[in-house]
Design a protein around this motif. Structure first.
Motif: not given
Length: 112
Positions: A21-26
């Protein structure tokens, strides 16, 4: 047309990024779809018209396209996240960048 001996270098979003997914976190480290799913990514406006389309291709797809075009593949460069770079940009972050590349650069030439 590329002249004989001419060099063509192009860059694409690394195909691995399609799995996440386009999520920079965990949460952006969990695989959410198959690397082999070639369904285009599509954004539409309020009227249902396409405003952005991106087509996924695997590394193998890209290599086959280069060869089918009569080019020689000289290198595939997968840049590593720069040491000391702490900025988050969209889906990219030091967390993700330490684990997989965001870009694939293909270096080719036309024989001749």
């Amino acid at each position: 047309m590329l002249r004989p001996g001419g060099r063509w270098v192009f860059a694409v979003n690394h195909p691995m990024r399609w799995m996440f997914s386009d999520d920079p976190g965990p949460d952006g480290l969990t695989v959410t779809q198959s690397y082999f799913d070639r369904t285009p990514y599509l954004e539409v406006d309020g009227g249902g018209r396409a405003t952005y389309v991106e087509h996924h291709r695997t590394i193998g797809d890209r290599v086959r396209d280069v060869v089918a075009a009569g080019l020689v593949l000289d290198d595939v460069v997968e840049p590593e996240w720069p040491e000391g770079h702490e900025r988050i940009w969209g889906q990219w972050s030091p967390l993700r960048g330490a684990l997989f590349p965001g870009t694939a650069i293909f270096v080719t030439h036309r024989p001749g």
